[in-house]
Design an enzyme around this catalytic site. Structure first.
Site, short mmCIF file in Angstrom:
data_model
loop_
_atom_site.label_atom_id
_atom_site.label_comp_id
_atom_site.label_asym_id
_atom_site.label_seq_id
_atom_site.Cartn_x
_atom_site.Cartn_y
_atom_site.Cartn_z
CG ASP A 142 -2.81 -20.27 -1.54
OD1 ASP A 142 -1.81 -20.33 -0.81
OD2 ASP A 142 -3.83 -20.98 -1.39
CG ASN A 181 0.01 -22.54 1.84
OD1 ASN A 181 -0.92 -21.88 1.36
ND2 ASN A 181 0.52 -22.27 3.02
CG ASP A 241 -3.20 -20.64 3.19
OD1 ASP A 241 -3.21 -20.12 2.04
OD2 ASP A 241 -2.50 -20.20 4.12
CG ASP A 253 1.76 -18.43 -0.17
OD1 ASP A 253 2.38 -18.35 -1.25
OD2 ASP A 253 1.00 -19.38 0.11
CG ASP A 263 2.87 -0.58 2.75
OD1 ASP A 263 2.79 0.49 3.37
OD2 ASP A 263 2.11 -0.92 1.84
CG ASP A 278 -0.42 3.09 5.82
OD1 ASP A 278 -1.00 2.78 4.78
OD2 ASP A 278 -1.01 3.20 6.93
CD GLU A 310 -2.11 6.04 2.04
OE1 GLU A 310 -3.17 5.65 1.55
OE2 GLU A 310 -1.72 5.69 3.17
CG HIS A 326 -4.06 -1.71 -1.10
ND1 HIS A 326 -3.15 -0.73 -1.45
CD2 HIS A 326 -4.22 -1.61 0.23
CE1 HIS A 326 -2.80 -0.08 -0.37
NE2 HIS A 326 -3.42 -0.59 0.67
CG ASP A 327 -6.23 1.66 0.35
OD1 ASP A 327 -6.48 0.58 0.91
OD2 ASP A 327 -5.26 2.38 0.66
#
Ligand code: NOJ
Length: 562
Positions: free
Chosen positions: A21, A23, A25, A29, A98, A199, A259, A332-333
């Site tokens: 990150d 900024n 939040d 990003d 992606d 995907d 994928e 990430h899965d």
């Protein structure tokens, strides 16, 4: 031997929401990624795969896209993205994006138009059907629990969504929709990207009649089932991918990886065969299913080394000389590789390095998932309220309603939940692991004080430096990329060993998959005059006789033989 840059590359996958990150939040990003390019360059990777950064209401963290040609507000702007691309290219790295086109978001302008009326010119961009006897049009279940259909009161019909109800499936049988997608892909390629990760690309073609699965429809209670036989490698999938290749992909020097859920090596060859004009490689799921029982993903069972060996051997052999493999141990899965296949408590360094050795010494293109290179692990949050992933939250509700005990469900989530791989990247021992100065969108793994990139960079013996060395070896020795594969001592219960062969040269890889020593005799068929140790995760005596060894817990060694 058909040499290609994408065969020789090592890919690094970034999940932008959790990378860095900039900024405060609490959400990673693009400027955050830009600030870490030197880190990626130091690691030595060639290609970045960026998970979706497009506009999205984030029902599924960006895999629900509402505008394919703009950037998600939380991640920055198109100008930031251009800066990222330029920064990568300036350092000699490439960028693949992606491509999520099995479905869009229900907040995409196409869907907003489509749902207005059966006469809308966009109606046919999606898959609409009338209900049957007051029920969904068929009994397919969604990957994220519940039915794969959502009723839309405005026109009194249902739309298909294989994933969440905010991810309506696109209708690939509509040539206008396909052309829109090709135009969008061309727009990105003309900006200079180097390829796509696609995907669930093998789900885009559905059997048009959308038949029921099984025949339990008459009896009272409605149940939903996996309808894969009607959309996995569906009837027109190859026609569509060949069209995409002709219209778009073939015009650029790019890499593509699809994928593909539920593909066998024989089916995979139809997508990646060098004479097929489709894709270059696939992510298959066989290894990701080695620890699932008959009840599916959440029915957790211990994996067996024999299965791991036979899966890799099958794919190495089946695609050899025909197509190309991708190699990955997590993403990430998936849960973290170290927690799943190694020992994150007693042998974190040794087992992470052993698995890294496997990843980089098979034939195929290795994919490293962010944090893997510093030994990040699974996480255990106390409460379901700490989890954010839609798959986990929906499954939790479904299993609670079905009467499963809280503890049992949480244990499955600890082992298999996708948020294991999504906790923020651990950069340092600073608060929030140096990921953000604010409150992270998903809590950091509390072990960041010990496991973090700063610490890894400072320790010459770290997992990070081991990855760096493996990547260098792959770059400087063709045999890592192009050598043939042959398994050794297949029946051995603890050791996975294999030979790679290229011309006169051989690579011998020996991996102890367990936390206890393993006696290993080199089979007599391995003949050599000289041996050179290329890499190992323990200290090794150069004069040691490797014909008969005792490998230490999780020991990994790679020798060059001549
Ligand atoms: C696969 C992606 O990797 C996953 O994160 C996503 O939820 C589904 N496809 C749906 O897009």
């Amino acid at each position: 031997m058909n040499k290609q840059w994408w065969k020789e590359s090592v890919v690094y996958q970034i999940y932008p929401r959790s990378f860095q990150d900039s900024n405060g939040d609490g959400i990673g990003d693009l400027q955050g990624i830009i600030s870490r390019l030197d880190y990626l360059e130091l690691l030595g990777i060639n290609v970045v795969w960026l998970c979706p950064v497009y506009q999205s209401p984030n029902d599924d963290n960006g895999y629900d896209i509402s505008n394919y040609q703009n950037i998600m507000n939380e991640f920055g702007t198109l100008a930031d993205w251009e800066e990222l691309l330029a920064g990568l290219h300036a350092r000699g790295m490439k960028l693949i994006m992606d491509l999520v086109v099995n479905h869009s978001s229900d907040e995409h302008a196409w869907f907003a138009e489509s749902r207005k009326s059966p006469d809308s010119p966009y109606r046919d961009y999606y898959i609409w059907r009338a209900g049957k006897d007051g029920h969904e049009p068929n009994n397919w279940g969604s990957f994220f629990s519940g039915p794969a259909w959502e009723y839309d009161a405005q026109t009194g019909e249902y739309f298909l969504h294989l994933f969440s109800r905010k991810q309506p499936d696109l209708n690939w049988d509509n040539p206008k929709l396909r052309q829109e997608i090709y135009d969008m892909m061309t727009w990105w390629l003309d900006k200079g990207i180097d390829g796509f990760r696609m995907d669930v690309i093998n789900l885009i073609s559905k059997v048009p009649e959308l038949p029921n699965v099984g025949k339990d429809q008459e009896d009272g209670e409605r149940t939903y089932h996996f309808g894969g036989e009607y959309f996995v490698n569906g009837p027109r999938v190859h026609e569509y991918i060949q069209e995409m290749n002709r219209e778009v992909l073939s015009k650029y020097d790019i890499m593509t990886v699809g994928e593909a859920i539920g593909v066998t090596p024989e089916e995979a060859a139809l997508y990646v065969g060098e004479d097929r004009n489709e894709l270059q490689m696939l992510f298959h799921f066989e290894l990701m299913e080695v620890d699932s029982g008959p009840g599916g993903k959440w029915d957790v069972q211990p994996w067996k080394l024999a299965d791991i060996k036979s899966i890799f051997s099958k794919w190495q052999t089946a695609l050899h000389g025909k197509g190309w493999n991708s190699l990955y141990l997590n993403n990430h899965d998936q849960p973290r590789m170290l927690s799943r296949f190694g020992d994150d408590k007693h042998y974190p360094k040794e087992s992470a390095k052993m698995l890294a050795t496997l990843l980089h010494t098979l034939q195929g293109t290795p994919y490293i998932y962010q944090g893997e290179e510093i030994g990040m692990t699974n996480v255990k949050f106390d409460s379901i309220n700490d989890y954010k992933d839609i798959e986990i939250l929906n499954m939790y509700k479904e299993y609670r309603a079905a009467g499963y005990a809280e503890e049992e469900i949480m244990n499955s989530i600890y082992v298999k939940g996708r948020d294991n791989g999504r906790t923020p990247m651990q950069w340092s021992a600073e608060p929030q692991a140096g990921f953000t100065t604010g409150t992270p969108w998903l809590a950091v793994n509390p072990n960041y004080t010990e496991i973090n990139a700063e610490q890894a960079l400072a320790d010459p013996d770290s997992i990070f430096h081991y990855y760096k060395k493996l990547i260098e070896l792959r770059k400087s020795h063709d045999i890592f990329v192009y050598g043939d594969y042959a398994i050794l001592a297949e029946e051995h219960e603890q050791v996975y060993a294999y030979l790679r062969t290229l011309g006169e040269e051989q690579l011998l890889v020996m991996l102890n998959f367990f936390g206890r020593p393993a006696a290993f005799e080199l089979p007599a068929c391995v003949i050599f005059k000289e041996k050179t140790l290329l890499i190992a995760n323990y200290g090794v005596q150069p004069e040691e006789d490797i014909r008969s060894l005792s490998l230490r817990p999780y020991e990994a060694r790679v020798y060059r033989l001549r």
